[in-house]
Design a protein around this motif. Structure first.
Motif, PDB file in Angstrom:
ATOM      1  N   GLU A  41       0.700  -1.313   0.032  1.00 12.12           N
ATOM      2  CA  GLU A  41      -0.002   0.179  -0.094  1.00 12.12           C
ATOM      3  C   GLU A  41       0.843   1.306  -0.059  1.00 12.12           C
ATOM      4  O   GLU A  41       0.348   2.324   0.064  1.00 12.12           O
ATOM      5  CB  GLU A  41      -0.842   0.047   1.139  1.00 12.12           C
ATOM      6  N   GLY A  42       2.179   1.049  -0.296  1.00 19.48           N
ATOM      7  CA  GLY A  42       3.031   2.401  -0.407  1.00 19.48           C
ATOM      8  C   GLY A  42       3.921   2.535   0.914  1.00 19.48           C
ATOM      9  O   GLY A  42       3.642   1.770   2.007  1.00 19.48           O
ATOM     10  N   TRP A  43       4.794   3.346   0.752  1.00 20.97           N
ATOM     11  CA  TRP A  43       5.780   3.599   1.919  1.00 20.97           C
ATOM     12  C   TRP A  43       5.135   4.104   2.992  1.00 20.97           C
ATOM     13  O   TRP A  43       4.118   4.590   3.351  1.00 20.97           O
ATOM     14  CB  TRP A  43       6.758   4.651   1.313  1.00 20.97           C
ATOM     15  N   GLY A  44       5.671   3.467   4.224  1.00 22.85           N
ATOM     16  CA  GLY A  44       5.340   3.768   5.573  1.00 22.85           C
ATOM     17  C   GLY A  44       6.510   3.717   6.512  1.00 22.85           C
ATOM     18  O   GLY A  44       7.373   3.056   6.493  1.00 22.85           O
ATOM     19  N   PRO A  45       6.149   4.803   7.531  1.00 24.80           N
ATOM     20  CA  PRO A  45       7.463   4.655   8.423  1.00 24.80           C
ATOM     21  C   PRO A  45       7.782   3.611   9.216  1.00 24.80           C
ATOM     22  O   PRO A  45       8.982   3.277   9.766  1.00 24.80           O
ATOM     23  CB  PRO A  45       6.857   5.715   9.639  1.00 24.80           C
ATOM     24  N   THR A  46       6.892   2.567   9.328  1.00 23.50           N
ATOM     25  CA  THR A  46       7.199   1.549  10.115  1.00 23.50           C
ATOM     26  C   THR A  46       6.954   0.107   8.977  1.00 23.50           C
ATOM     27  O   THR A  46       6.552  -1.120   9.658  1.00 23.50           O
ATOM     28  CB  THR A  46       6.115   0.875  11.365  1.00 23.50           C
ATOM     29  N   VAL A  47       6.834   0.196   8.035  1.00 24.57           N
ATOM     30  CA  VAL A  47       6.578  -0.889   6.951  1.00 24.57           C
ATOM     31  C   VAL A  47       7.905  -1.432   6.649  1.00 24.57           C
ATOM     32  O   VAL A  47       9.092  -0.872   6.259  1.00 24.57           O
ATOM     33  CB  VAL A  47       5.925  -0.266   5.620  1.00 24.57           C
ATOM     34  N   MET A  48       7.946  -2.884   6.540  1.00 21.33           N
ATOM     35  CA  MET A  48       8.988  -3.679   6.193  1.00 21.33           C
ATOM     36  C   MET A  48      10.601  -3.447   6.899  1.00 21.33           C
ATOM     37  O   MET A  48      11.483  -3.126   6.243  1.00 21.33           O
ATOM     38  CB  MET A  48       9.318  -3.704   4.517  1.00 21.33           C
ATOM     39  N   LEU A  49      10.306  -3.126   8.262  1.00 20.48           N
ATOM     40  CA  LEU A  49      11.453  -2.610   8.945  1.00 20.48           C
ATOM     41  C   LEU A  49      12.417  -3.688   8.969  1.00 20.48           C
ATOM     42  O   LEU A  49      12.187  -4.916   9.679  1.00 20.48           O
ATOM     43  CB  LEU A  49      11.331  -2.077  10.453  1.00 20.48           C
ATOM     44  N   GLY A  50      13.919  -3.515   8.785  1.00 19.68           N
ATOM     45  CA  GLY A  50      14.734  -4.681   8.916  1.00 19.68           C
ATOM     46  C   GLY A  50      15.811  -4.263   9.967  1.00 19.68           C
ATOM     47  O   GLY A  50      15.532  -3.353  10.777  1.00 19.68           O
ATOM     48  N   HIS A  51      17.112  -4.639   9.707  1.00 19.72           N
ATOM     49  CA  HIS A  51      18.152  -4.265  10.642  1.00 19.72           C
ATOM     50  C   HIS A  51      19.273  -3.699   9.792  1.00 19.72           C
ATOM     51  O   HIS A  51      19.951  -4.381   8.755  1.00 19.72           O
ATOM     52  CB  HIS A  51      18.674  -5.246  11.483  1.00 19.72           C
ATOM     53  N   ARG A  52      20.101  -2.584  10.306  1.00 21.37           N
ATOM     54  CA  ARG A  52      21.113  -2.128   9.679  1.00 21.37           C
ATOM     55  C   ARG A  52      22.303  -2.996   9.936  1.00 21.37           C
ATOM     56  O   ARG A  52      22.406  -3.644  11.090  1.00 21.37           O
ATOM     57  CB  ARG A  52      21.581  -0.542  10.335  1.00 21.37           C
ATOM     58  N   ILE A  53      23.083  -3.460   9.016  1.00 24.25           N
ATOM     59  CA  ILE A  53      24.321  -4.099   9.305  1.00 24.25           C
ATOM     60  C   ILE A  53      25.693  -3.193   9.739  1.00 24.25           C
ATOM     61  O   ILE A  53      26.580  -3.907  10.193  1.00 24.25           O
ATOM     62  CB  ILE A  53      24.461  -4.936   8.148  1.00 24.25           C
ATOM     63  N   HIS A  54      25.776  -2.082   9.214  1.00 24.56           N
ATOM     64  CA  HIS A  54      26.736  -1.403   9.642  1.00 24.56           C
ATOM     65  C   HIS A  54      27.247  -1.216  10.977  1.00 24.56           C
ATOM     66  O   HIS A  54      26.065  -0.886  11.866  1.00 24.56           O
ATOM     67  CB  HIS A  54      26.673   0.081   8.912  1.00 24.56           C
ATOM     68  N   GLY A  55      28.298  -1.489  11.414  1.00 29.55           N
ATOM     69  CA  GLY A  55      28.597  -1.502  12.840  1.00 29.55           C
ATOM     70  C   GLY A  55      28.208  -2.631  13.664  1.00 29.55           C
ATOM     71  O   GLY A  55      28.628  -2.827  14.871  1.00 29.55           O
ATOM     72  N   LYS A  56      27.852  -3.739  12.950  1.00 30.38           N
ATOM     73  CA  LYS A  56      27.497  -5.072  13.737  1.00 30.38           C
ATOM     74  C   LYS A  56      28.658  -5.799  13.676  1.00 30.38           C
ATOM     75  O   LYS A  56      29.529  -5.701  12.962  1.00 30.38           O
ATOM     76  CB  LYS A  56      26.216  -5.788  13.041  1.00 30.38           C
ATOM     77  N   ARG A  57      28.965  -7.032  14.617  1.00 32.49           N
ATOM     78  CA  ARG A  57      29.655  -7.935  14.595  1.00 32.49           C
ATOM     79  C   ARG A  57      29.594  -9.118  13.796  1.00 32.49           C
ATOM     80  O   ARG A  57      28.395  -9.812  13.917  1.00 32.49           O
ATOM     81  CB  ARG A  57      30.029  -8.249  16.171  1.00 32.49           C
ATOM     82  N   LEU A  58      30.475  -9.383  12.911  1.00 30.74           N
ATOM     83  CA  LEU A  58      30.258 -10.507  11.950  1.00 30.74           C
ATOM     84  C   LEU A  58      31.220 -11.782  12.659  1.00 30.74           C
ATOM     85  O   LEU A  58      32.445 -11.342  12.672  1.00 30.74           O
ATOM     86  CB  LEU A  58      30.250 -10.196  10.629  1.00 30.74           C
ATOM     87  N   GLY A  59      30.713 -12.978  13.082  1.00 27.87           N
ATOM     88  CA  GLY A  59      31.306 -14.071  13.285  1.00 27.87           C
ATOM     89  C   GLY A  59      31.507 -15.160  12.335  1.00 27.87           C
ATOM     90  O   GLY A  59      30.500 -15.603  11.774  1.00 27.87           O
ATOM     91  N   ILE A  60      32.771 -15.305  11.831  1.00 26.42           N
ATOM     92  CA  ILE A  60      32.891 -16.270  10.756  1.00 26.42           C
ATOM     93  C   ILE A  60      33.441 -17.671  10.975  1.00 26.42           C
ATOM     94  O   ILE A  60      34.622 -17.635  11.796  1.00 26.42           O
ATOM     95  CB  ILE A  60      33.815 -15.593   9.607  1.00 26.42           C
ATOM     96  N   ILE A  61      32.886 -18.500  10.853  1.00 26.86           N
ATOM     97  CA  ILE A  61      33.312 -19.928  11.152  1.00 26.86           C
ATOM     98  C   ILE A  61      33.834 -20.571  10.021  1.00 26.86           C
ATOM     99  O   ILE A  61      33.263 -20.964   9.022  1.00 26.86           O
ATOM    100  CB  ILE A  61      32.059 -20.709  11.594  1.00 26.86           C
ATOM    101  N   GLY A  62      35.449 -20.630  10.126  1.00 27.09           N
ATOM    102  CA  GLY A  62      36.127 -21.015   8.787  1.00 27.09           C
ATOM    103  C   GLY A  62      36.751 -20.001   8.206  1.00 27.09           C
ATOM    104  O   GLY A  62      35.954 -19.312   7.445  1.00 27.09           O
ATOM    105  N   MET A  63      37.759 -19.707   8.338  1.00 33.89           N
ATOM    106  CA  MET A  63      38.731 -18.582   7.874  1.00 33.89           C
ATOM    107  C   MET A  63      39.542 -18.883   6.904  1.00 33.89           C
ATOM    108  O   MET A  63      40.925 -18.528   6.744  1.00 33.89           O
ATOM    109  CB  MET A  63      39.394 -17.866   8.929  1.00 33.89           C
TER     110      MET A  63
END
Length: 328
Positions: free
Chosen positions: A136-158
């Motif tokens: 139904e169009g853009w909305g302030p709370t529509v399809m909110l996800g999460h920012r990945i910038h600044g997050k911690r990534l744990g890699i299993i197998g380097m």
């Protein structure tokens, strides 16, 4: 080996340039239908061929290898992983096994980042919403996800792929952490700005994103089991572009259903091509058909590696990508 062209049997359809070159160099029998070999057809091929070119869909266990004919001296696998081949049984039988390492690194790393973004930003859900006609169009709370910038990534197998993922992730502003059976050289660690965790449990409990990039070995089977999945933070996501067996799929289904952690992105499955029906019902998981390495360029590079291994062997030299038991 005889001076005549060796009989090479290929179990699946390969890219045309690869098949054409193989036909030029060897007495090659192709699989034009691309229908996976049955066990009986595999056994027949192994009794007849001098060189077998299988793929990850061909399970070459000890019984099949033991029943191979005396002329079979090389299994030149089209793929990086060799968990579908009983390498010790092949060695006992006097059969050399080769693979195609290194050529899929960039493609798989790209797909890993794609899954991280897809899960974090709910890309699949958004695409389905548009197609459904219910948007139904853009909305302030529509399809909110999460920012990945600044997050911690744990890699299993380097290994190669894990490091390629780390390089990409740094560009997205992620903090790099990793667990590996061996710690990286300090210079590589410094270049990747990566933090090493000797204890996998401790790393899992502190990360925002987990990426599984280790090979499937006896030591990594169900490495992420029910106990370890329970260590993930409620907001964390996990992606797997390695092998399905590294994650206990039953435990994963239960954790996703209970919302024990936020979501997952899977390109591989424990019993593929079968996918647990319960996974198909989960909205917090992105499912792909083992396509992490599926680029035209990557497949041709794989084929060229197979050709080099076969040609080197036929010429009486050591194939460059010989798989050794100590690799496990």
């Amino acid at each position: 080996m005889t001076t005549s062209k060796p009989l090479v049997i290929v179990t699946r359809k390969l890219p045309d340039p690869v098949e054409t070159r193989m036909m030029e160099l060897f007495n090659t029998r192709l699989n034009m239908s691309d229908e996976p070999f049955s066990r009986e057809r595999l056994q027949s091929a192994m009794q007849e061929a001098e060189i077998l070119v299988p793929t990850v869909t061909d399970k070459l266990d000890a019984a099949l290898i033991e029943g191979a004919g005396p002329n079979l001296k090389l299994i030149a696998s089209f793929g990086t992983g060799v968990d579908h081949i009983d390498v010790p049984a092949a060695k006992k039988k006097g059969i050399i096994v080769t693979n195609t390492p290194g050529v899929l690194t960039e493609d798989t790393a790209d797909m890993t980042m794609a899954l991280i973004l897809a899960v974090s930003r709910r890309l699949v859900e958004g695409e389905k919403l548009v197609r459904s006609g219910k948007w139904e169009g853009w909305g302030p709370t529509v399809m909110l996800g999460h920012r990945i910038h600044g997050k911690r990534l744990g890699i299993i197998g380097m290994g190669r792929i894990g490091q390629a993922v780390a390089k990409r992730a740094r560009g997205f502003g992620l903090s790099i952490h990793y667990h590996n059976r061996r710690r990286l050289h300090p210079e590589i660690e410094a270049e990747l700005e990566a933090t090493y965790w000797d204890n996998l449990d401790q790393m899992l409990s502190r990360m925002d994103i987990i990426s599984v990039n280790c090979p499937r070995t006896p030591a990594t089977f169900h490495l992420l089991n029910q106990r370890r999945l329970a260590l993930l933070q409620p907001h964390a996501i996990m992606v797997n572009t390695s092998r399905g067996e590294v994650v206990d799929e039953d435990a994963l289904v239960q954790a996703l259903a209970n919302r024990d952690f936020a979501g997952a992105g899977l390109d591989v499955f424990e019993h593929e091509p079968e996918v647990d029906p319960r996974l198909l019902k989960q909205q917090n998981v992105v499912l792909l058909p083992h396509m992490g390495s599926a680029t035209i360029e990557g497949r041709i590079d794989m084929g060229e590696k197979v050709i080099v291994n076969v040609k080197t062997f036929v010429d009486g030299h050591r194939p460059p990508d010989r798989v050794l038991e100590l690799d496990f």
